[in-house]
Design an enzyme around this catalytic site. Structure first.
Site, short mmCIF file in Angstrom:
data_model
loop_
_atom_site.label_atom_id
_atom_site.label_comp_id
_atom_site.label_asym_id
_atom_site.label_seq_id
_atom_site.Cartn_x
_atom_site.Cartn_y
_atom_site.Cartn_z
N CYS A 115 0.88 -1.17 0.00
CA CYS A 115 0.00 0.00 0.00
C CYS A 115 0.91 1.22 0.00
O CYS A 115 1.55 1.51 1.02
CB CYS A 115 -0.92 0.01 1.22
SG CYS A 115 -1.95 1.51 1.30
N CYS A 118 -0.63 4.44 2.40
CA CYS A 118 -0.64 4.33 3.87
C CYS A 118 -0.34 2.89 4.25
O CYS A 118 0.79 2.45 4.12
CB CYS A 118 -1.97 4.81 4.44
SG CYS A 118 -3.43 4.08 3.66
N SER A 119 -1.34 2.15 4.70
CA SER A 119 -1.09 0.74 5.05
C SER A 119 -2.38 -0.06 4.94
O SER A 119 -2.70 -0.85 5.82
CB SER A 119 -0.51 0.63 6.47
OG SER A 119 -1.36 1.28 7.41
N CYS A 120 -3.14 0.15 3.88
CA CYS A 120 -4.39 -0.58 3.68
C CYS A 120 -4.10 -2.07 3.64
O CYS A 120 -3.14 -2.52 3.00
CB CYS A 120 -5.06 -0.13 2.38
SG CYS A 120 -5.58 1.60 2.41
#
Length: 215
Positions: A115, A118-120
């Site tokens: 991702c 961000c950090s999906c």
């Protein structure tokens, strides 16, 4: 008179400190105790959530999905066609899996999930995301130099293997369907589930037999 054995006491002291929790764990415990004392947290509820994430919501869910796909060609077809609908057959649909695509590793293709914004991450089937997945270095280099990143994870691919990088977003997340290890066709689903790792479902592992020997 009590005997004083300095060497023995030193050994006991060393052993006790070796078994102390790490500093972050001690801080977390202190914070938990404070929240419980102020009646902001129910300790039984907290224990239940920890147990659920450890035993149910963690990568074991994703591993069950992968094992079913290996054993059941019809389920595999449904999974690749509509990941969200297929995992809902297990009752696993939830946070981060509303729009889930499943991408399959083959002898000629290796998939890697990242991702970049961000950090999906598909939390409901993979549990909490690892720290490295959220790091700026991984998010940047997975796109720019995927083979280099994979090599650092111990995945050294032949030049003939195509690497496909999938960039997760809040609207679309991905799960890698790893290749079933050779010689495991006779294993039942429970045994196959134990072969699957979280990293293999992100794409930073490929050879599941090797990952078993490294454990």
């Amino acid at each position: 008179m009590t005997n004083f054995d300095s060497k023995n006491l030193s050994t006991i002291h060393h052993d006790l400190h070796d078994h102390l929790p790490s500093e972050p764990a001690l801080r977390a415990k202190a914070l938990e105790s404070l929240l419980v004392e102020k009646r902001l947290v129910d300790p039984e509820a907290m224990d239940a959530w920890i147990e659920m994430y450890k035993e149910e919501i963690g990568p074991k869910r994703g591993a069950k999905v992968v094992a079913r796909a290996w054993k059941d060609p019809a389920f595999k077809a449904r999974l690749l066609a509509n990941g969200t609908s297929a995992i809902d057959e297990f009752g696993f649909a939830g946070h981060g899996t509303g729009h889930l695509d499943v991408v399959e590793n083959t002898p000629d293709v290796h998939n890697l999930v990242v991702c970049t914004l961000c950090s999906c991450y598909p939390f409901s089937i993979l549990g909490m995301s690892p720290a490295w997945y959220k790091s700026n270095e991984y998010r940047a280099r997975a796109v720019r130099d995927p083979r280099g990143v994979l090599k650092e994870f111990g995945v050294d691919l032949e030049d003939t293997v195509e690497v496909r990088v999938w960039d997760s977003t809040s609207e679309r997340r991905y799960l890698v369907l790893p290749q079933q290890p050779e010689g495991t066709e006779s294993l039942d689903e429970d045994s196959l589930t134990r072969l699957v790792t979280r990293n293999s479902m992100i794409g930073t592992e490929r050879d599941l037999w090797q990952s078993q020997s490294d454990r």
